[in-house]
Each structure stands twice: as structure tokens, then as C-alpha cells.
Write an enzyme that holds these catalytic residues in place. Structure first.
Site, PDB file in Angstrom:
ATOM      1  N   CYS A 261       0.817  -1.223   0.000  1.00  0.00           N
ATOM      2  CA  CYS A 261       0.000   0.000   0.000  1.00  0.00           C
ATOM      3  C   CYS A 261       0.847   1.268   0.000  1.00  0.00           C
ATOM      4  CB  CYS A 261      -0.939   0.022   1.200  1.00  0.00           C
ATOM      5  SG  CYS A 261      -2.270  -1.174   1.052  1.00  0.00           S
TER       6      CYS A 261
HETATM    7  N1  COA Z   1     -19.786  -8.456   9.466  1.00  0.00           N
HETATM    8  C1  COA Z   1     -20.239  -8.463  10.727  1.00  0.00           C
HETATM    9  N2  COA Z   1     -19.447  -8.641  11.790  1.00  0.00           N
HETATM   10  C2  COA Z   1     -18.127  -8.845  11.572  1.00  0.00           C
HETATM   11  C3  COA Z   1     -17.592  -8.862  10.268  1.00  0.00           C
HETATM   12  C4  COA Z   1     -18.468  -8.647   9.190  1.00  0.00           C
HETATM   13  N3  COA Z   1     -18.044  -8.647   7.920  1.00  0.00           N
HETATM   14  N4  COA Z   1     -16.268  -9.063  10.349  1.00  0.00           N
HETATM   15  C5  COA Z   1     -15.963  -9.172  11.651  1.00  0.00           C
HETATM   16  N5  COA Z   1     -17.099  -9.047  12.404  1.00  0.00           N
HETATM   17  C6  COA Z   1     -17.238  -9.120  13.848  1.00  0.00           C
HETATM   18  C7  COA Z   1     -16.188 -10.009  14.491  1.00  0.00           C
HETATM   19  O1  COA Z   1     -16.612 -11.339  14.502  1.00  0.00           O
HETATM   20  C8  COA Z   1     -16.082  -9.414  15.863  1.00  0.00           C
HETATM   21  O2  COA Z   1     -17.123  -9.904  16.663  1.00  0.00           O
HETATM   22  P1  COA Z   1     -16.919 -10.175  18.248  1.00  0.00           P
HETATM   23  O3  COA Z   1     -16.603  -8.823  18.830  1.00  0.00           O
HETATM   24  O4  COA Z   1     -18.212 -10.757  18.663  1.00  0.00           O
HETATM   25  O5  COA Z   1     -15.766 -11.129  18.329  1.00  0.00           O
HETATM   26  C9  COA Z   1     -16.334  -7.923  15.662  1.00  0.00           C
HETATM   27  O6  COA Z   1     -17.027  -7.826  14.408  1.00  0.00           O
HETATM   28  C10 COA Z   1     -15.086  -7.086  15.610  1.00  0.00           C
HETATM   29  O7  COA Z   1     -14.152  -7.697  14.692  1.00  0.00           O
HETATM   30  P2  COA Z   1     -12.733  -7.114  14.440  1.00  0.00           P
HETATM   31  O8  COA Z   1     -12.025  -7.938  13.408  1.00  0.00           O
HETATM   32  O9  COA Z   1     -12.043  -6.884  15.741  1.00  0.00           O
HETATM   33  O10 COA Z   1     -13.149  -5.714  13.759  1.00  0.00           O
HETATM   34  P3  COA Z   1     -12.383  -4.360  13.730  1.00  0.00           P
HETATM   35  O11 COA Z   1     -13.133  -3.346  14.476  1.00  0.00           O
HETATM   36  O12 COA Z   1     -10.926  -4.517  14.040  1.00  0.00           O
HETATM   37  O13 COA Z   1     -12.499  -3.962  12.185  1.00  0.00           O
HETATM   38  C11 COA Z   1     -11.097  -3.935  10.247  1.00  0.00           C
HETATM   39  C12 COA Z   1     -11.935  -4.799  11.200  1.00  0.00           C
HETATM   40  C13 COA Z   1     -10.423  -4.853   9.236  1.00  0.00           C
HETATM   41  C14 COA Z   1     -12.027  -2.968   9.539  1.00  0.00           C
HETATM   42  C15 COA Z   1     -10.047  -3.143  11.049  1.00  0.00           C
HETATM   43  O14 COA Z   1      -9.358  -3.962  11.946  1.00  0.00           O
HETATM   44  C16 COA Z   1      -9.049  -2.440  10.180  1.00  0.00           C
HETATM   45  O15 COA Z   1      -9.374  -1.695   9.290  1.00  0.00           O
HETATM   46  N6  COA Z   1      -7.768  -2.600  10.474  1.00  0.00           N
HETATM   47  C17 COA Z   1      -6.755  -1.847   9.785  1.00  0.00           C
HETATM   48  C18 COA Z   1      -6.018  -2.678   8.840  1.00  0.00           C
HETATM   49  C19 COA Z   1      -6.196  -2.334   7.394  1.00  0.00           C
HETATM   50  O16 COA Z   1      -7.072  -1.683   6.953  1.00  0.00           O
HETATM   51  N7  COA Z   1      -5.276  -2.891   6.631  1.00  0.00           N
HETATM   52  C20 COA Z   1      -5.308  -2.791   5.213  1.00  0.00           C
HETATM   53  C21 COA Z   1      -3.942  -2.695   4.679  1.00  0.00           C
HETATM   54  S1  COA Z   1      -3.200  -1.135   5.071  1.00  0.00           S
END
Ligand code: COA
Length: 376
Positions: A158
Site C-alpha cells: 500500500c
Molecule cells: N460483518 C459483521 N461482523 C463482523 C464482520 C463482518 N463482515 N467481520 C468481523 N465481524 C465481527 C467479528 O466477529 C467481531 O465480533 P466479536 O466482537 O463478537 O468477536 C467484531 O465484528 C469485531 O471484529 P474485528 O475484526 O475486531 O473488527 P475491527 O473493528 O478490528 O475492524 C477492520 C476490522 C479490518 C475494519 C479493522 O481492523 C481495520 O481496518 N484494520 C486496519 C487494517 C487495514 O485496513 N489494513 C489494510 C492494509 S493497510
């Protein structure tokens, strides 16, 4: 040896023809989940297999800020039986898909600057995924545009755009090129696992182009930006990884494993990358004797809205508004290296001469880059 000053004189954008909303993506995903759970109902009932969970548009928008994404093929992605873009291989005599996208963005940039392909003497394709090993796609783009000199591909995930900006800047500064075309052509939909609930919503496709020139070749009437400084940083991490590569076929048992697509530990990435990017930009500005308050615009990598909010807060000591840190990920999603450049392309015309801005990209590696620009 005297170094030349460098101007970023124009940018260009290619936006793919199809858009997919969160709801459309989630309908396809949930259909896949229901099919899967029905097919394996007996194993799920006796506890030998876990049921897959549905995705949700509300979660996607809240967790990421993404509402929709552009892609090169929509039909395959939203077909629950397929769930990948259908991008048929082309004859070797035809232009490749990635070169075609790059050329479209490049032609936009060249037209805005009033230049021909033959005015360019170095071409860089900088992005997360190259369509093939060789010949370099950048050389194909060079040929399609009739550019002179030389071309090469570079991949810093990225962060590829800022790493390419520094590479182009250095080449012009020392005199190994006079006019450089930087292309970021990303077909992220092809490396995304649309069956993975944690990441199926993250990416979209797009291509951007930038023209960098030796300052004395750019007349005063031409707007654009002086490049005030560039700064890059890398630190190894397994938290964003894609094991696709030419050795995959040497281990047929694992050849098509899920790790041959994008995988990440999103929470860890979030926690580790945000402070590192904030600190990187703060230090870069300090090294240039520029106060954060004097920066009119931050064109940040477009992966996650909350990440960008936190980074801007670390730099400014307060929340940034949408004018200071424009958002394009709501409609483009994460377009990898292209994201910060789409923001630059769409949100820079209003800046006044002397205004300062920072392009920053960050991602797998880890890798972080920042480029400080001053409007001409
Ligand atoms: N729909 C509904 N629920 C979902 C889901 C989806 N598609 N994906 C995950 N969940 C749920 C999980 O099961 C979890 O549930 P729980 O709390 O009961 O265990 C909850 O949502 C939170 O999941 P989590 O993976 O911790 O979400 P998050 O808040 O970290 O968001 C990202 C996920 C990927 C959006 C976030 O971590 C992110 O953007 N990270 C930065 C990394 C990035 O963007 N990298 C790209 C390259 S630079």
C-alpha cells in the site's frame, strides 16, 4: 554535484466501470454462507464443523467507513457460486489489463499537463500486485505511451506510491531522468478473498498516475506542486501478508490455500500502524522545520476512516475536518497504493500558491512513506 528541484506537475485517475455497494456485497456473501451451512448441516449439527457467520453492511461501514467500491468485474464477485472477479487471460499480443488501466490514468495526467508520452523518459509502475512476473508491466505501459528512456516495476504494497515518488524525485534530482511517470494500477479485487467475512469488504480497484519533472522544464503558468521532502520507513511484520508467488506450484497441496490471498490481523495492524504513521509524519515535518498547523491538507492512505482520524489527531493534536483530510475510501474502499493519490487528485485544485500538504501511505511490510508538497 548540484541537485535539480522537482515538480509534481499533474495527476490522473482511472475509475473502473462497476461499483458494488456494501449491501450488494453482503447479499452475495450471506447467500454463500447460507449455501455452505445448508450443505454442511449434518457436520455443523454434530459439532465437527463450525457454521459460517453472516456479514453485515452496518458493521462494514462502522468498522471501516467504506460504503462501496469500484471493480473491473462485478458479476463474478457478487455471484455466490464464484465470488471472484472474472478477468479472462488475454492474448500476449493484446495489452494486459493492468497496463490498460495504467495507460488510462497516465493519459489523463498527460492531457492535464499538455504532454505526450514521448516527453516522458522514465516510467514506474508501483503497486501491491503485479499481473505477471515479466516482462515488467511498466515497460508495456512505456511502449503503449511511446515513452522514452527506461521503466521498471516496484512493489511496496500500500505504500508503493510514496516510495515511487521518492524514487522518481531522486532520479530527477541527480539527473538520471527529466520527466517521470509514476503509475499505481491496482486490481485489488483479484487478491481479495470474498469468502472471508473479516476482509471481504476491504478493497476496490483503481489506477492513478503522476508526472514529476525537473523544475526548469515546467513554465510558471503550470500549477502543480514543488516537492519539499520525502521520508520512508519499513519494519518487518507478518500482520499483513500475501504468500502468492512463483514457488506456490512447487507445493501443489497448498497451492490454492487462503494465505495465497490477502490476509491480515486487522486489530494488530490498527494498533501498531496508527501511532507509527503519526510519529513518522510528525518527525518528517520537524526535520523540514514545518509546523503541523501550517499543513493545509493531508492526503492519507485510504484504508480505514478511524485509522485516518487517529493519525490526523496525533499530528494536529485535534480532530481534522474533511477539508484537511479528505476521504475517498467511502466510495473507492482501500485501493492500496492508489488511495492517497486519488485523494490528492480529487482534492487539491482549491489550494493556493504556497499552501503545504502531505501525501502519506502505509501498509504491509510494514511500510510508511510521506511526501511534503508545496502548491506552486
Ligand atoms: N460483518 C459483521 N461482523 C463482523 C464482520 C463482518 N463482515 N467481520 C468481523 N465481524 C465481527 C467479528 O466477529 C467481531 O465480533 P466479536 O466482537 O463478537 O468477536 C467484531 O465484528 C469485531 O471484529 P474485528 O475484526 O475486531 O473488527 P475491527 O473493528 O478490528 O475492524 C477492520 C476490522 C479490518 C475494519 C479493522 O481492523 C481495520 O481496518 N484494520 C486496519 C487494517 C487495514 O485496513 N489494513 C489494510 C492494509 S493497510
Amino acid at each position: 554535484m548540484s541537485l535539480h528541484s522537482v515538480v509534481l506537475s499533474a495527476s490522473g485517475l482511472f475509475t473502473p466501470p462497476h461499483s458494488i455497494s456494501n449491501d450488494e456485497l453482503v447479499v452475495a456473501f450471506n447467500q454463500y454462507v447460507n449455501n455452505h451451512n445448508q450443505q454442511h448441516a449434518a457436520e455443523i449439527a454434530n459439532g465437527t464443523r463450525e457454521a459460517l457467520q453472516e456479514s453485515s453492511g452496518a458493521f462494514i461501514e462502522k468498522a471501516s467507513g467504506i460504503k462501496s467500491r469500484f471493480v473491473m468485474d462485478k458479476a463474478g464477485i457478487i455471484d455466490p457460486e464464484v465470488m471472484r472477479p472474472y478477468l479472462p487471460a488475454r492474448d500476449d499480443e493484446e495489452i494486459s489489463l493492468q497496463a490498460q488501466m495504467g495507460v488510462a490514468a497516465a493519459q489523463d495526467a498527460l492531457a492535464r499537463r499538455g504532454l505526450q508520452g514521448s516527453d516522458i523518459d522514465m516510467v514506474l509502475l508501483a503497486c501491491s500486485n503485479m499481473q505477471r512476473a515479466y516482462p515488467a508491466v511498466s515497460v508495456e505501459i512505456q511502449a503503449a505511451l511511446g515513452a522514452r528512456g527506461f521503466a521498471f516495476d516496484m512493489n511496496v504494497a500500500c505504500s508503493s506510491a510514496t516510495f515511487a515518488l521518492q524514487t522518481a524525485y531522486n532520479a530527477i534530482a541527480v539527473g538520471s531522468a527529466t520527466r517521470v511517470l509514476v503509475v499505481n494500477a491496482e486490481i485489488c479485487s483479484a487478491h481479495l478473498n470474498f469468502r472471508d467475512r473479516d476482509s471481504h469488504f476491504i478493497f476496490g480497484d483503481a489506477a492513478t498516475a503522476m508526472i514529476l519533472e525537473r523544475a526548469d522544464l515546467v513554465d510558471d503558468a503550470q500549477r502543480g506542486f514543488k516537492i519539499r521532502g520525502t521520508s520512508l520507513f519499513t519494519q518487518f511484520s507478518n500482520n499483513i501478508r500475501n504468500n502468492f508467488g512463483f514457488l506456490n506450484r512447487c507445493d501443489p497441496e497448498h497451492q490454492f490455500g487462503m494465505d495465497k490471498l490477502f490476509v491480515q490481523h486487522g486489530r494488530k495492524v490498527f494498533k501498531e500502524v496508527c501511532p507509527a504513521v503519526g510519529e513518522h509524519i510528525v518527525q518528517h515535518l520537524a526535520a523540514l522545520n514545518i509546523r503541523a498547523d501550517d499543513i493545509k491538507r493531508f492526503w492519507l492512505h485510504q484504508a480505514n476512516q478511524t485509522m485516518n482520524d487517529l493519525i490526523a489527531r496525533r499530528i494536529l493534536g485535534r480532530d481534522a475536518n474533511k477539508e484537511e483530510a479528505p476521504v475517498i475510501l467511502d466510495r473507492y474502499a482501500n485501493t492500496s497504493s492508489a488511495g492517497s493519490i486519488i485523494a490528492l487528485h480529487l482534492y487539491s485544485d482549491d489550494l493556493q500558491s504556497g499552501d503545504l500538504g502531505v501525501v502519506s501511505s502505509f501498509g504491509a511490510g510494514y511500510s510508511i512513506g510521506s511526501v511534503v508538497l508545496e502548491k506552486r
